[in-house]
Design a protein around this motif. Structure first.
Motif, mmCIF file in Angstrom:
data_model
loop_
_atom_site.group_PDB
_atom_site.id
_atom_site.type_symbol
_atom_site.label_atom_id
_atom_site.label_comp_id
_atom_site.label_asym_id
_atom_site.label_seq_id
_atom_site.Cartn_x
_atom_site.Cartn_y
_atom_site.Cartn_z
ATOM 1 N N ASN A 163 -6.103 -16.190 -11.406
ATOM 2 C CA ASN A 163 -5.171 -17.351 -11.815
ATOM 3 C C ASN A 163 -4.523 -16.840 -13.185
ATOM 4 O OD1 ASN A 163 -5.785 -18.770 -9.614
ATOM 5 N ND2 ASN A 163 -6.871 -20.201 -10.738
ATOM 6 N N ALA A 164 -5.565 -16.119 -13.996
ATOM 7 C CA ALA A 164 -5.148 -15.877 -15.468
ATOM 8 C C ALA A 164 -3.742 -14.594 -15.232
ATOM 9 C CB ALA A 164 -6.088 -15.154 -16.154
ATOM 10 N N VAL A 165 -3.748 -13.949 -14.333
ATOM 11 C CA VAL A 165 -2.672 -13.068 -13.936
ATOM 12 C C VAL A 165 -1.414 -13.714 -13.381
ATOM 13 C CG1 VAL A 165 -2.004 -10.806 -13.092
ATOM 14 C CG2 VAL A 165 -4.438 -11.022 -13.870
ATOM 15 N N TYR A 166 -1.573 -14.398 -12.306
ATOM 16 C CA TYR A 166 -0.630 -15.015 -11.378
ATOM 17 C C TYR A 166 -0.360 -16.339 -11.599
ATOM 18 C CZ TYR A 166 -1.112 -10.167 -9.257
ATOM 19 O OH TYR A 166 -1.238 -8.918 -9.041
ATOM 20 N N GLY A 167 -0.986 -17.181 -12.460
ATOM 21 C CA GLY A 167 -0.893 -18.589 -12.509
ATOM 22 C C GLY A 167 -1.794 -19.327 -11.702
ATOM 23 N N PRO A 168 -1.793 -20.642 -11.562
ATOM 24 C CA PRO A 168 -2.931 -21.514 -10.851
ATOM 25 C C PRO A 168 -2.703 -21.524 -9.424
ATOM 26 C CG PRO A 168 -1.278 -22.953 -11.814
ATOM 27 C CD PRO A 168 -0.710 -21.584 -12.226
ATOM 28 N N VAL A 169 -3.468 -20.551 -8.820
ATOM 29 C CA VAL A 169 -3.288 -20.290 -7.124
ATOM 30 C C VAL A 169 -4.607 -20.988 -6.527
ATOM 31 C CG1 VAL A 169 -3.193 -18.943 -5.359
ATOM 32 C CG2 VAL A 169 -1.668 -18.617 -7.113
ATOM 33 N N PHE A 170 -5.819 -20.676 -7.127
ATOM 34 C CA PHE A 170 -7.047 -20.946 -6.650
ATOM 35 C C PHE A 170 -7.988 -21.948 -7.364
ATOM 36 C CE2 PHE A 170 -6.912 -16.231 -5.420
ATOM 37 C CZ PHE A 170 -6.367 -16.539 -4.124
ATOM 38 N N ARG A 171 -8.449 -22.867 -6.721
ATOM 39 C CA ARG A 171 -9.407 -23.995 -7.177
ATOM 40 C C ARG A 171 -10.575 -23.682 -7.785
ATOM 41 N NH1 ARG A 171 -9.217 -29.771 -3.765
ATOM 42 N NH2 ARG A 171 -6.976 -29.185 -4.062
ATOM 43 N N ARG A 172 -11.072 -24.205 -8.726
ATOM 44 C CA ARG A 172 -12.242 -23.798 -9.379
ATOM 45 C C ARG A 172 -13.382 -24.696 -8.671
ATOM 46 N NH1 ARG A 172 -14.942 -22.259 -14.345
ATOM 47 N NH2 ARG A 172 -16.989 -23.500 -14.470
ATOM 48 N N PRO A 173 -14.414 -23.916 -8.120
ATOM 49 C CA PRO A 173 -15.435 -24.601 -7.184
ATOM 50 C C PRO A 173 -16.611 -24.841 -8.116
ATOM 51 C CG PRO A 173 -15.764 -22.208 -6.820
ATOM 52 C CD PRO A 173 -14.610 -22.334 -7.983
ATOM 53 N N GLU A 174 -17.278 -25.704 -7.824
ATOM 54 C CA GLU A 174 -18.674 -26.055 -8.328
ATOM 55 C C GLU A 174 -19.866 -25.892 -7.473
ATOM 56 O OE1 GLU A 174 -19.092 -26.560 -11.535
ATOM 57 O OE2 GLU A 174 -17.041 -26.712 -12.159
ATOM 58 N N ALA A 175 -21.170 -25.370 -7.907
ATOM 59 C CA ALA A 175 -22.208 -25.256 -7.035
ATOM 60 C C ALA A 175 -22.627 -26.591 -6.952
ATOM 61 C CB ALA A 175 -23.080 -24.398 -7.411
ATOM 62 N N LEU A 176 -23.476 -27.029 -5.763
ATOM 63 C CA LEU A 176 -24.101 -28.207 -5.660
ATOM 64 C C LEU A 176 -25.444 -27.809 -5.371
ATOM 65 C CD1 LEU A 176 -23.110 -31.352 -5.807
ATOM 66 C CD2 LEU A 176 -22.857 -31.170 -3.451
ATOM 67 N N VAL A 177 -26.579 -28.036 -6.401
ATOM 68 C CA VAL A 177 -27.637 -27.714 -6.180
ATOM 69 C C VAL A 177 -28.919 -28.814 -5.956
ATOM 70 C CG1 VAL A 177 -29.618 -25.866 -6.938
ATOM 71 C CG2 VAL A 177 -27.311 -25.242 -7.276
ATOM 72 N N PRO A 178 -29.686 -28.703 -4.979
ATOM 73 C CA PRO A 178 -30.535 -29.860 -4.935
ATOM 74 C C PRO A 178 -31.670 -29.896 -6.061
ATOM 75 C CG PRO A 178 -31.315 -28.039 -3.181
ATOM 76 C CD PRO A 178 -30.125 -27.501 -4.005
ATOM 77 N N GLU A 179 -31.696 -31.125 -6.416
ATOM 78 C CA GLU A 179 -32.332 -31.356 -7.717
ATOM 79 C C GLU A 179 -33.705 -31.439 -7.594
ATOM 80 O OE1 GLU A 179 -30.821 -35.173 -9.349
ATOM 81 O OE2 GLU A 179 -28.745 -34.293 -9.623
ATOM 82 N N GLU A 180 -34.391 -31.779 -6.289
ATOM 83 C CA GLU A 180 -35.603 -31.822 -6.175
ATOM 84 C C GLU A 180 -36.135 -30.312 -5.999
ATOM 85 O OE1 GLU A 180 -33.364 -33.007 -4.608
ATOM 86 O OE2 GLU A 180 -34.108 -35.038 -3.407
ATOM 87 N N GLU A 181 -37.191 -30.143 -6.969
ATOM 88 C CA GLU A 181 -37.518 -28.698 -6.911
ATOM 89 C C GLU A 181 -38.262 -28.172 -5.414
ATOM 90 O OE1 GLU A 181 -38.314 -24.882 -8.559
ATOM 91 O OE2 GLU A 181 -37.264 -26.546 -9.503
ATOM 92 N N HIS A 182 -38.992 -29.107 -4.851
ATOM 93 C CA HIS A 182 -39.585 -28.854 -3.629
ATOM 94 C C HIS A 182 -38.634 -28.663 -2.614
ATOM 95 C CE1 HIS A 182 -39.180 -33.069 -2.941
ATOM 96 N NE2 HIS A 182 -39.919 -32.870 -1.804
ATOM 97 N N LEU A 183 -37.483 -29.072 -2.451
ATOM 98 C CA LEU A 183 -36.457 -28.731 -1.588
ATOM 99 C C LEU A 183 -35.590 -27.446 -1.915
ATOM 100 C CD1 LEU A 183 -35.154 -32.442 -0.846
ATOM 101 C CD2 LEU A 183 -36.976 -31.212 0.285
ATOM 102 N N ALA A 184 -35.554 -27.245 -3.100
ATOM 103 C CA ALA A 184 -34.617 -26.146 -3.810
ATOM 104 C C ALA A 184 -35.370 -24.857 -3.394
ATOM 105 C CB ALA A 184 -34.531 -26.025 -5.181
ATOM 106 N N LYS A 185 -36.812 -24.958 -3.248
ATOM 107 C CA LYS A 185 -37.608 -23.651 -2.999
ATOM 108 C C LYS A 185 -38.804 -23.883 -2.161
ATOM 109 C CE LYS A 185 -39.327 -19.499 -5.145
ATOM 110 N NZ LYS A 185 -39.919 -19.339 -6.714
ATOM 111 N N VAL A 186 -38.564 -23.898 -0.777
ATOM 112 C CA VAL A 186 -39.526 -24.225 0.130
ATOM 113 C C VAL A 186 -40.483 -23.004 0.406
ATOM 114 C CG1 VAL A 186 -40.054 -24.739 2.629
ATOM 115 C CG2 VAL A 186 -38.017 -25.967 1.459
ATOM 116 N N PRO A 187 -41.811 -23.222 0.178
ATOM 117 C CA PRO A 187 -42.617 -22.250 0.133
ATOM 118 C C PRO A 187 -42.785 -21.571 1.556
ATOM 119 C CG PRO A 187 -44.171 -24.012 0.026
ATOM 120 C CD PRO A 187 -42.749 -24.638 0.182
ATOM 121 N N GLY A 188 -43.166 -20.164 1.807
ATOM 122 C CA GLY A 188 -43.101 -19.772 3.215
ATOM 123 C C GLY A 188 -44.798 -19.856 3.161
#
Ligand code: ADP
Ligand code: TRP
Length: 327
Positions: A163-188
């Motif tokens: 976008n800095a070179v060619y103008g506003p073409v692509f939208r900025r995404p945001e990551a959506l990460v699970p807040e609960e630690e036990h879901l974000a990293k299930v143990p093996g």
């Protein structure tokens, strides 16, 4: 209304980590009001797969898993990444305005090479293709596990460089990460993060003897049942926490803490874990069996998803091509 997008690599049978960290959240999002797109990242899988039949099977398996677990395909588009080849062209355009340094800092590349994966050009440029996946649909939100946050940040950087070179073409995404630690990293089964590549994973639809055998592999020490223990320190409780209602969970915790005669041993806890897993996925397991004997239905869902996704990607690609002088 936001656009939510995520992808999952077809690299083996989806496991409990994939379920709690990704698929379950995707299914829940598909019931909401945002536009959802979920795809099977088969182009990405080629960075590590060398077996055509296995890739085809794994791709089908991911589709079956989403459908069996109730993804609302009226609302959400489910498709194969390779059915939208526009992303490859977008990846090229992004790559040409991205500095090498950005890719050289990618943790996942370094981790994979350290694990012994032979580094191909594709493995190195993996984050560029992932950025293309994300911007191709004007995505706002990208639900991913912790391990993928850096990739989403790289997508932000690549979109911004273009976008800095060619103008506003692509939208900025945001990551959506699970807040609960036990879901974000299930143990093996060994207590490390559950992952196909560590061989410590448990297939979502495992059942019967095989399920009990797998659950028996969950690592414990050799303390006797009577010895009072802190449940927070036991790997078995990290599994129980994923499946039991709070009241029952508290009861098991209290009995293990108390110890003494009649306290549950590790074997009891393992039996309960296996039962709970089996019960949780029973309806989905049956639905999966039905779909397995109806491949045309699965194919129709993927074709419809690809059509919807492609329309969006074509519009974004057209915008990008014009911006950089290809038209
Ligand atoms: P694997 O590590 O088994 O190869 P992937 O990297 O293909 O799994 O992960 C697919 C999705 O599942 C990603 O969104 C990832 O964050 C999530 N995921 C994978 N393993 C886990 C885990 N142990 N706990 C929570 N989420 C996980
Ligand atoms: N790299 C992701 C993983 O291994 C899969 C993926 C590919 C993805 N493209 C994506 C995830 C775009 C979110 C958005 O899990």
């Amino acid at each position: 209304m936001k656009t939510v997008l995520s992808g999952i690599q077809p690299s083996g049978r989806p496991h409990l980590g994939n379920y709690f960290g990704a698929i379950r959240r995707h299914v829940a999002l598909s019931a909401g009001t945002d536009t959802c797109l979920f795809f099977i990242a088969d182009y990405h899988a080629l960075t590590t797969s060398r077996d055509a039949a296995a890739l085809r099977d794994a791709t089908r398996d991911v589709a079956l898993t989403y459908l069996a677990l109730g993804l609302d395909v009226q609302r959400a588009a489910l498709f194969r990444q390779s059915d939208v080849p526009e992303v490859l062209e977008i990846a090229w355009l992004l790559g040409c305005s991205t500095g090498m340094g950005l890719l050289e800092r990618a943790h996942s590349y370094k981790d994979k090479v350290a694990k012994g994966i032979v580094p191909s050009v594709g493995l190195f440029t993996y984050p560029v293709l992932m950025a293309a996946d994300i911007v191709a649909y004007d995505s706002d939100l990208v639900p991913v596990g912790k391990d993928q946050i850096q990739h989403v940040e790289m997508a932000q950087d690549m979109a911004a460089s273009f976008n800095a070179v060619y103008g506003p073409v692509f939208r900025r995404p945001e990551a959506l990460v699970p807040e609960e630690e036990h879901l974000a990293k299930v143990p093996g089964l060994d207590g490390e993060k559950m992952s196909k590549s560590y061989g410590n994973d448990l297939w979502i639809f495992e059942s019967g003897k095989k399920l009990r055998a797998a659950v028996n592999r969950i690592v414990t020490d050799s303390a006797p049942p009577e010895e009072p223990k802190d449940p927070a320190k036991l790997l078995l409780f990290r599994f129980l926490e994923l499946f039991l209602e709070p009241a029952e969970l508290e009861d098991w915790r209290a009995r293990v803490r108390r110890g003494g005669p009649g306290a549950p041993g590790y074997g009891h806890l393992k039996v309960r874990i296996a039962e709970a897993i089996e019960a949780r996925f029973e309806p989905a397991r049956r639905r999966r069996e039905e779909l397995l004997s109806n491949p045309a239905e699965v194919e129709a869902v993927l074709a419809d998803g690809a059509r919807r996704a492609r329309e969006r990607a074509q519009a974004v690609l057209e915008r990008a091509r014009r911006a950089c002088g290809l038209r």
